[in-house]
Design an enzyme around this catalytic site. Structure first.
Site, PDB file in Angstrom:
ATOM      1  CB  CYS A 134      -0.831  -0.102   1.287  1.00  0.00           C
ATOM      2  SG  CYS A 134      -2.030   1.418   1.489  1.00  0.00           S
ATOM      3  CB  CYS A 137      -0.474   2.389   4.003  1.00  0.00           C
ATOM      4  SG  CYS A 137      -1.907   1.586   3.565  1.00  0.00           S
ATOM      5  CG  ASP A 138       3.289   0.998   4.413  1.00  0.00           C
ATOM      6  OD1 ASP A 138       2.833   1.608   5.504  1.00  0.00           O
ATOM      7  OD2 ASP A 138       3.172  -0.167   4.098  1.00  0.00           O
TER       8      ASP A 138
END
Length: 307
Positions: A134, A137-138
């Site tokens: 992701c 997300c990261d």
């Protein structure tokens, strides 16, 4: 104590499931929605949605929240519970979750699909330590770093463009000799000076000590294997259905999609399949929402005809 029987239980709270909840509630049905993780489906991991009619641009998490609030505002119950077992062939459907047992007149399956893994040495070991699925997300953890992205579809192309905003270099690895995503995304990727594209390449191993340090890559056209020093690797190679719990009751087509037509009708009365989980040509947010509308409508129609 009297057993509560819902008009419709919806399995999955992505665009298909929540659209089904909206249409079912507008038809006056009592609706309970289950999802094992979070509402919104894959949209919560999408940085930008730019192909939904009337919405020029919106973030995935914002889109997911609007869907959730819409369904909730109409009176749908939405629970985070994992569905473990189903009995769909009876007139009264039974759904067993990790928190209880529920009953309904109709069931709408909108459980989407699950991400595919590379299934190479080191992937599981370094997940969360350089291996990610992701970008939104990261991505913040890889600012000014060099990373690989594996994949050749829209998801991989979108993540490459997103990560190019912060990473020093993004190298896309694709096992084929051309992309299979939308041309507008392909053109943007190919024109970005921070993105390098490597076709005919396949990850063989992820190597490190405490975190990802090197990636072993097979160059398919030459048969040569090379080690590349990278700070991380993002996996975006698509998704697969997870319909094992339905397989003994519903008709399933290879490689695991529920057989249902554009009316979302399955082989069992009162059971409908919507969105990415069913057999279909195009899997997009807009088609998932369309399926959800049909599923909610068909559930209401079924109850009306059976009552």
């Amino acid at each position: 104590m009297t057993k509560k029987i819902y008009d419709s239980i919806i399995i999955g709270a992505g665009p298909a499931g929540l659209s089904a909840a909206i249409y079912a509630r507008r038809a006056g049905l009592g609706v309970l929605v289950f999802d094992r993780e979070v509402w919104g489906g894959k949209t919560v991991n999408t940085s930008e949605i730019a192909n939904y009619p009337t919405i020029l641009n919106i973030s995935g998490p914002e889109f997911a929240m609007k869907l959730y609030e819409h369904a909730l505002g109409l009176g749908a119950e939405i629970n985070i519970e994992s569905v473990l077992e189903v009995t769909l062939g009876d007139k009264e459907k039974r759904i067993k979750t990790d928190q209880g047992e529920y009953f309904a007149k109709t069931v709408i399956i909108a459980n989407g699909v699950a991400r595919r893994n590379l299934e190479v040495p080191g992937e599981q070991k370094y997940t969360g330590r350089g291996v990610s699925y992701c970008a939104t997300c990261d991505g913040v953890f890889f600012k000014d770093k060099e990373i690989f992205i594996v994949g050749g579809g829209n998801s991989a192309l979108e993540e490459a463009l997103f990560l190019a905003n912060s990473c020093s270099k993004v190298s896309m690895l694709h096992r084929n000799d051309s992309f299979k995503g939308d041309q507008i995304l392909v053109d943007r990727v190919m024109a970005n000076p921070k993105i390098e594209v490597v076709f005919n390449a396949q990850v063989k191993e992820i190597i490190g000590t405490d975190k990802v340090e090197e990636i072993r890559v097979l160059h398919i056209d030459t048969g040569e294997e090379k080690l590349y020093k990278k700070d991380g690797i993002f996996v975006a190679i698509g998704y697969a259905p997870e319909n094992q719990i339905f397989a003994e009751q519903l008709e399933i087509a290879d490689p695991g999609y529920i057989v249902a037509d554009e009316n979302c009708i399955t082989n069992l009365p009162g059971v409908f399949a919507c969105g990415d989980t069913r057999t279909k040509e195009l899997r997009q947010i807009v088609t998932a929402a369309s399926d959800g509308a049909m599923g909610g409508f068909r559930a209401a129609q079924y109850i009306l005809l059976e009552s």
